[in-house]
Write a protein that holds these residues in place. Sequence first.
Motif, mmCIF file in Angstrom:
data_model
loop_
_atom_site.group_PDB
_atom_site.id
_atom_site.type_symbol
_atom_site.label_atom_id
_atom_site.label_comp_id
_atom_site.label_asym_id
_atom_site.label_seq_id
_atom_site.Cartn_x
_atom_site.Cartn_y
_atom_site.Cartn_z
ATOM 1 N N LYS A 361 0.796 -1.158 0.023
ATOM 2 C CA LYS A 361 -0.020 -0.041 0.022
ATOM 3 C C LYS A 361 0.880 1.155 -0.074
ATOM 4 O O LYS A 361 0.704 2.119 -0.606
ATOM 5 N N GLU A 362 2.128 1.239 0.823
ATOM 6 C CA GLU A 362 2.822 2.490 0.744
ATOM 7 C C GLU A 362 3.530 2.755 -0.246
ATOM 8 O O GLU A 362 3.861 3.767 -0.650
ATOM 9 N N LEU A 363 3.890 1.698 -1.379
ATOM 10 C CA LEU A 363 4.563 1.812 -2.153
ATOM 11 C C LEU A 363 3.924 2.289 -3.406
ATOM 12 O O LEU A 363 4.227 3.106 -3.970
ATOM 13 N N LYS A 364 2.577 1.864 -3.444
ATOM 14 C CA LYS A 364 1.487 2.392 -4.396
ATOM 15 C C LYS A 364 1.516 3.875 -4.063
ATOM 16 O O LYS A 364 1.331 4.547 -5.089
ATOM 17 N N LEU A 365 1.372 4.215 -2.856
ATOM 18 C CA LEU A 365 0.997 5.531 -2.494
ATOM 19 C C LEU A 365 2.408 6.382 -2.929
ATOM 20 O O LEU A 365 2.190 7.831 -3.063
ATOM 21 N N ALA A 366 3.772 6.076 -2.650
ATOM 22 C CA ALA A 366 4.546 6.750 -2.847
ATOM 23 C C ALA A 366 4.754 6.949 -4.428
ATOM 24 O O ALA A 366 5.227 8.285 -4.854
ATOM 25 N N LEU A 367 4.342 6.170 -5.252
ATOM 26 C CA LEU A 367 4.209 6.387 -6.690
ATOM 27 C C LEU A 367 3.097 7.243 -7.252
ATOM 28 O O LEU A 367 3.163 7.919 -8.023
ATOM 29 N N HIS A 368 1.861 7.126 -6.431
ATOM 30 C CA HIS A 368 0.575 7.647 -6.856
ATOM 31 C C HIS A 368 0.015 8.243 -5.608
ATOM 32 O O HIS A 368 -0.999 7.728 -4.878
ATOM 33 N N PRO A 369 0.399 9.310 -5.189
ATOM 34 C CA PRO A 369 -0.074 9.991 -3.832
ATOM 35 C C PRO A 369 -1.483 10.264 -3.750
ATOM 36 O O PRO A 369 -2.104 10.100 -2.694
ATOM 37 N N GLN A 370 -2.280 10.531 -4.951
ATOM 38 C CA GLN A 370 -3.630 10.482 -5.242
ATOM 39 C C GLN A 370 -4.451 9.456 -5.196
ATOM 40 O O GLN A 370 -5.844 9.479 -5.071
ATOM 41 N N VAL A 371 -3.814 8.169 -5.238
ATOM 42 C CA VAL A 371 -4.720 6.900 -5.638
ATOM 43 C C VAL A 371 -5.046 6.346 -4.042
ATOM 44 O O VAL A 371 -4.069 6.330 -3.085
ATOM 45 N N VAL A 372 -6.328 5.909 -3.877
ATOM 46 C CA VAL A 372 -6.817 5.326 -2.798
ATOM 47 C C VAL A 372 -6.318 3.995 -2.876
ATOM 48 O O VAL A 372 -6.873 3.038 -3.730
#
Length: 479
Positions: A361-372
């Motif tokens: 989850k944190e890796l996804k947020l690091a790449l796409h901060p706006q993605v839930v």
Amino acid sequence: MNYAIVFRLLGYVLMIEGALLLLPAVTSWIYGEWFVLGVFLITAAVSAGIGWLLQRIRPRSKMFYMREGFAATSLCWILISIVGAVPFVATGCIPNPVDALFETVSGFTTTGASILPGVEDLPKGILFWRSFTHWIGGMGVLVFLLSLLPLTGGSHVNLMKAESPGPQVDKLVPKVQSTAKILYGIYFALTMLELVFLMLGGMPLFESLLTAFGTAGTGGFGFKNDSFTSFSPYIQWVVTIFMILFGVNFNAYFLLLMRKFSRVLSEEVRGYFAVIAVAIAIITANIYSLYNSFGEALRQAAFQVGSIITTTGFSSCDFDLWPTLSKEVLVMLMFIGACAGSTGGGIKVSRFLILGKTLGKELKLALHPQVVAPARMDGKLLNHETIRTTNVFLAAYIFIFAASFFLISLDGFDMVTNFTAIAATLNNIGPGLAQVGPMMNFGGFTNPAKLVMIFDMLAGRLEIFPMLVLFLPDTWRKF
């Protein structure tokens, strides 16, 4: 702190321990061990007597919060271990009180680490008590108490939360007492099933009982100096299968009984069996040249993988002689452990799944901060509280491991011995490597080092927090 209700609970536990001490007394009577019989009867009487006095305390308030749950759980386990150590000292089997306490804590916490160089000459009553402590501690002393006594007032699920392994504890049915009865019913049924299979393989009743106690509680105390090396392949396969079964979350068995088949194989259970399969495959390939037989290599690999990941600690060979790759796999399994809600120890498969999903989850947020990107497990959203407690548990685990590793290093043993000794006690495994390997014991450590490992065994079995709160001043304040 509601001291009165905690003392009353301690009283009930001592009364139960007094009753349970009669079983090894009966064993001593059957085998004509009269002195040992007397020791067990006196210990049982004193334990029950003190317990009866304590349970007569009437608390003004019957409210039972997490503070009382943690304190009562820790104190109960410490108290039953002290009482349980008395027969070892009084009979002269383990004259050193610290050694006796180490052996007893190792039994109740289902660790299986021993200070004894040999066990075959021990009286039958002592052997029975030694292995029976595994069965008592496997499902939990307080879970057993909850299944017997309809305690009133407060939220008694706090007792189950304090004693049961895993990041979260769910009631199987609305009532806590009914949940406790279901858990012990499944536990007892699986124990009896293994007993039958062992006896069908030609193992005598007494030895079958001790083996079933150790397997069910995922303990590891044996009654032979070579553990299971000298037993037949059939016996080893039976023990292997049941070790793995007792490492499964007991919720899965309940769902199986309720015919909710679609929910039985949760992500944790699937992950648990996947890790076992991969580990067995790697080790079988790695040790094949030692045995020149695929069947033999597979059996030895399966036994040791099942023993280590479920934190049982039985051994079918001296795996300290295996290639480095196989030993590294076993050390990794020590930390992974079994499923939450099982009798196994370790960090637990569910926590590793939660950590992996949180990392993703944190890796996804690091790449796409706006993605839930919510983290889910078995289709359910992982709430912040579960993730937080998992992270805090891991932080506390690392702190205790590092501190314990440093403290026992003062004894002068090599790094592999010290590292695996702490891994084996904090994860409730039993044997480690080198000087604490499967054919060795923990008797060479000094008393202070043994006390450190006694704390680790209790902390590992109780999921760390109940032991740590004992050191907080706020725990003991009256509010």
